[in-house]
Design a protein around this motif. Structure first.
Motif, PDB file in Angstrom:
ATOM      1  N   GLN A 160     -53.699  33.516  14.538  1.00 49.21           N
ATOM      2  CA  GLN A 160     -54.739  32.503  14.314  1.00 49.21           C
ATOM      3  C   GLN A 160     -54.329  31.160  14.903  1.00 49.21           C
ATOM      4  OE1 GLN A 160     -55.643  32.003  10.163  1.00 49.21           O
ATOM      5  NE2 GLN A 160     -57.439  30.738  10.530  1.00 49.21           N
ATOM      6  N   GLU A 194     -52.199  30.743  17.409  1.00 45.67           N
ATOM      7  CA  GLU A 194     -52.198  30.883  18.866  1.00 45.67           C
ATOM      8  C   GLU A 194     -53.611  30.796  19.429  1.00 45.67           C
ATOM      9  OE1 GLU A 194     -49.878  33.689  22.122  1.00 45.67           O
ATOM     10  OE2 GLU A 194     -50.142  34.372  20.056  1.00 45.67           O
ATOM     11  N   THR A 195     -54.562  31.411  18.730  1.00 46.03           N
ATOM     12  CA  THR A 195     -55.961  31.350  19.171  1.00 46.03           C
ATOM     13  C   THR A 195     -56.490  29.921  19.120  1.00 46.03           C
ATOM     14  OG1 THR A 195     -56.348  33.605  18.382  1.00 46.03           O
ATOM     15  CG2 THR A 195     -58.285  32.221  18.733  1.00 46.03           C
ATOM     16  N   SER A 253     -55.076  27.948  22.034  1.00 48.73           N
ATOM     17  CA  SER A 253     -55.691  28.320  23.310  1.00 48.73           C
ATOM     18  C   SER A 253     -57.102  27.758  23.436  1.00 48.73           C
ATOM     19  CB  SER A 253     -55.717  29.851  23.447  1.00 48.73           C
ATOM     20  OG  SER A 253     -54.410  30.392  23.397  1.00 48.73           O
ATOM     21  N   GLU A 254     -57.874  27.834  22.343  1.00 44.78           N
ATOM     22  CA  GLU A 254     -59.242  27.310  22.377  1.00 44.78           C
ATOM     23  C   GLU A 254     -59.253  25.801  22.571  1.00 44.78           C
ATOM     24  OE1 GLU A 254     -60.995  28.605  18.764  1.00 44.78           O
ATOM     25  OE2 GLU A 254     -61.388  30.660  19.472  1.00 44.78           O
TER      26      GLU A 254
END
Length: 351
Positions: free
Chosen positions: A118, A120-121, A124-125
């Protein structure tokens, strides 16, 4: 000179209709798109009531506490069951210690894997969002007469934000996984205990993040102030030259220019708030998860200590430290983005 005069005179009636603001039809589509993409606009934030904030907070806590509560109940049941079995079979006390630690780590590893994914996402976003947001917000700053601030934001801040993203994704998150392995081997295995090293590294990492946040905040503030001083001087010089060099209508054009800039500065706050809202929406759920895990791990650590499950108590303490490190990483990235954006919003609003 004639061309500049015609442009300035044409701008007066257009913005005069907006009564000091910027007409909606004259807002560039990229600026408007950034405002609309945010989960909450600046106007909605200002108009939110206390009851509305309580409702939003309750909804966020309800969503964030679901997985930690389920894990807490599972671990509580396992600890009580193993403690009862340990009291019955006292001669195998060491084996029960290992079994309890293994069960706790097996249950927690899945939740931690999801929590790291979560994080890492979210990174990235936000990295992809900033790549499109920074040029747009820099153009807003330039339109407000803050060319120097725009250079700082698109230069120092953007470089720092991308660097922080890469470091957290490629170094920080793998380090958390290593610390988890250290705590597991120290509490489950009978050989070398690396949990103490993992705890020391967690504390050192949090201290380093706090130091970097302090240095970045001071650096972006100082560079922003210096750039704004130059921008203010250039803007006042331009107003003076415009008002004194054009006969008859020079003063009116200069006043209209001030009204235009006032409206653009209000719009700057709306565009800048979009980044704050997007970053907050991306990281707030994960940060609430980390806080909930920290709280429940601390409670379970006390339970394990009361049941004399020493290895499990030590393991739960290490898991809480890893959750705290993830929280510190998320807070650090949010601080970098939010502090730099707010500095650019606030600078120049008084001039």
């Amino acid at each position: 000179m004639c061309i500049c005069l015609l442009v300035c005179l044409a701008a007066v009636p257009v913005f005069a209709e907006g009564e000091g603001g910027v007409p909606e039809e004259s807002i560039p589509s990229q600026w408007q798109q950034m405002i609309e993409e945010a989960p909450m606009t600046q106007q909605e934030f200002q108009n939110q009531t206390a009851q509305g904030w309580l409702t939003l907070a309750g909804s966020a806590l309800k969503k964030a506490a679901g997985a930690p509560i389920r894990l807490f109940l599972k671990l509580s049941g396992i600890l009580l069951l193993l403690a009862a079995a340990k009291s019955i079979c006292g001669e195998n006390e060491r084996q029960f210690e290992w079994l309890a630690a293994l069960c706790v780590f097996a249950l927690c590893s899945q939740d931690f894997t999801a929590l790291i994914a979560q994080m890492e996402t979210a990174l990235s976003e936000c990295k992809a969002y900033l790549a499109s947001f920074v040029p747009v917000f820099a153009s807003v700053l330039v339109s407000c007469g803050q060319a120097g601030s725009a250079a700082v934001y698109s230069g120092l801040f953007f470089t720092a934000a991308l660097f922080v993203c890469d470091v957290l994704c490629n170094v920080g998150l793998p380090a958390v996984r290593i610390f988890l392995a250290f705590h597991a081997t120290g509490c489950v295995g009978g050989g070398v205990d690396l949990s103490g090293l993992a705890s020391s590294l967690c504390r050192a990492s949090k201290w380093a993040l706090g130091l970097c946040a302090t240095l970045f905040g001071a650096l972006i503030s100082l560079q922003g102030v210096f750039a704004q001083s130059a921008d203010t001087l250039a803007l006042k010089t331009g107003k003076f030259v415009l008002g004194s060099s054009i006969p008859v209508v020079g003063k009116a054009v200069s006043d209209a220019m001030g009204s235009i800039l006032a409206g653009l500065k209000m719009l700057k706050g709306g565009v800048g708030f979009a980044a704050v809202a997007v970053v907050g929406a991306a990281f707030l759920p994960m940060m609430l998860h980390c806080v909930a895990y920290q709280f429940f791990f601390a409670a379970l650590q006390s339970v394990a200590g009361a049941l004399e499950l020493r290895r499990t108590e030590k393991l739960l303490g290490g898991l809480g430290q890893c959750a705290g490190l993830l929280l510190a990483m998320a807070f650090f990235f949010c601080f970098v983005v939010v502090s730099a954006t707010l500095v650019m919003i606030l600078l120049g609003n008084g001039g």
